[in-house]
Design a protein around this motif. Sequence first.
Motif, short mmCIF file in Angstrom:
data_model
loop_
_atom_site.label_atom_id
_atom_site.label_comp_id
_atom_site.label_asym_id
_atom_site.label_seq_id
_atom_site.Cartn_x
_atom_site.Cartn_y
_atom_site.Cartn_z
N GLN A 280 52.73 3.68 80.00
CA GLN A 280 51.62 3.88 79.06
C GLN A 280 50.58 2.77 79.21
N PRO A 350 45.64 8.43 73.80
CA PRO A 350 45.85 9.60 72.92
C PRO A 350 46.95 9.32 71.88
N GLU A 351 46.89 10.04 70.78
CA GLU A 351 47.91 9.97 69.71
C GLU A 351 48.00 8.58 69.08
N ASP A 352 46.91 7.88 69.00
CA ASP A 352 46.91 6.54 68.43
C ASP A 352 46.24 6.57 67.06
N TYR A 353 46.89 5.97 66.07
CA TYR A 353 46.28 5.93 64.74
C TYR A 353 45.16 4.90 64.72
N THR A 385 37.81 17.80 63.22
CA THR A 385 37.96 17.23 64.56
C THR A 385 36.62 16.63 64.92
N LYS A 408 43.26 9.91 63.80
CA LYS A 408 44.12 9.73 64.97
C LYS A 408 43.41 10.25 66.21
N THR A 409 43.63 9.58 67.36
CA THR A 409 43.01 10.06 68.60
C THR A 409 43.77 11.27 69.13
N GLN A 410 43.05 12.20 69.75
CA GLN A 410 43.66 13.35 70.39
C GLN A 410 43.72 13.14 71.90
N THR A 411 42.69 12.46 72.40
CA THR A 411 42.60 12.20 73.84
C THR A 411 42.35 10.68 73.99
#
Length: 448
Positions: A280, A350-353, A385, A408-411
Amino acid sequence: MQIIHPESKVVIIWESLIVLVTLYNYLAIPFRIAFKTSSGGIWLILDILSDSILITDIFLRFHMGYIDQGAFINDQQKIQQHYRANDFKINLIASFPVDILIRVLFPSLPGYVIGIARLLRLLRGFQCLGIFRRWENNVNVNPVVIRMINLVMIIFLIDHWVACVWFFIGETTKISNESWLTSASLENARTTTQYMKSLYWSITTLTTVGYGDITPTNDLEIAFTLIIMFLGVSMYAFIIGNVASLIANLDANQGRFREKLDQIQAYMRERRIPSPLQQQVRDYYQYMWEYSHDASMELDFLDELPHSIKTRIYLHLHQELLEKVPLFKEADKGFIEDLVIKLRPRILPPEDYIIREEQLGHEMYFIKRGEVIAFSEKTGRVYRTMTAGMFFGEIALLYSSRRTASVKTQTYCELFVLYKDDFDQVLENYPRFWEKVKEIAEQRFQTK
Ligand code: CMP
């Protein structure tokens, strides 16, 4: 006549011509002396052409402004004084037509004497070094490329000069002695073959390759070979060192980035960070390099610059964001200039708060690239979004309240952060911005 700016395109082209003419002199003069060429034909044409350029240059420089402490000086009198005090004399001596005088007064003298008479032209070499130094700073080309061209040119000129001297020694000693020319059966060969063989010897000796098929035969040649071998060893070290550092600098940014990544990877291996997490981290840096060329590295030097220059650089760096955010498009210039230097870049995977509901908020975000979602932790409802050009995190700052949603991030996302203190300052100075942000915040609050 109009005063020319020393950094204009015309000057760059003209100076390239001066470098070319000087290069011609540095190549032709030793060649003509050593190989005793004739002084007529093509040589005469090239001499007249190159001398005309150098003489034009002497006069042209009286109309070329100069830069003094960053200011462009275009006052004719000052330019004349400055030129007279600097390059004028040396340029004048370098163009002194000794060769033409000899041609007129002693027309029967052999051609190589003209070569000797033109030795003064070599003084232009100093001007060329100055030109290269200026190009490194002013021309819009990677300075490493300029340094590389300069280095290659100097190396080739050294090889050429050594070849000419080597031939000259062979030619002069062959009369009374055995010389390398006679032992290599080259005394009656064509000039091109003789020159190529001399250059071949010069390069093989200077690069310490030394095939040994052309060897010194008399004392003078042995002495010269010894000097060149000694010079070759030092030059070899100098070239290798220079070329290595030039190549390393060709893309200094990438080099530094790779070094940073190596250190991080070594650290992660030492601390036995789990492999997926290591991956990651690598992906994150990879993204960072591909899209922003590691913007974090730039900031240190930017902070040293004066405010006005720094603002202009930030305006350029943030151009993409400024074009994407509708709120900025209508804003006035002063507001944008004030804001850009306050924005801090942040890249997130991605997926980061980014924001957690109910927490205290200290900053707001603008999206340059990527996609985020605003949602409720409690109900799981997605409010919105958001993509490039949008902003979030403003409600907590406007009302000094807790966060109304999680984001939250999606990408992978490239965001710009505006901290509360800076945000308050901007609001204070530009109430119109405050009204617009408030309008959007209220709409969002109502749709919750
Ligand atoms: P803030 O409350 O500071 O932190 C969470 C952010 O999510 C919030 O500011 C808004 O920017 C954003 N947000 C909250 N609700 C909505 C909504 N309904 N639509 C769009 N954005 C929202």
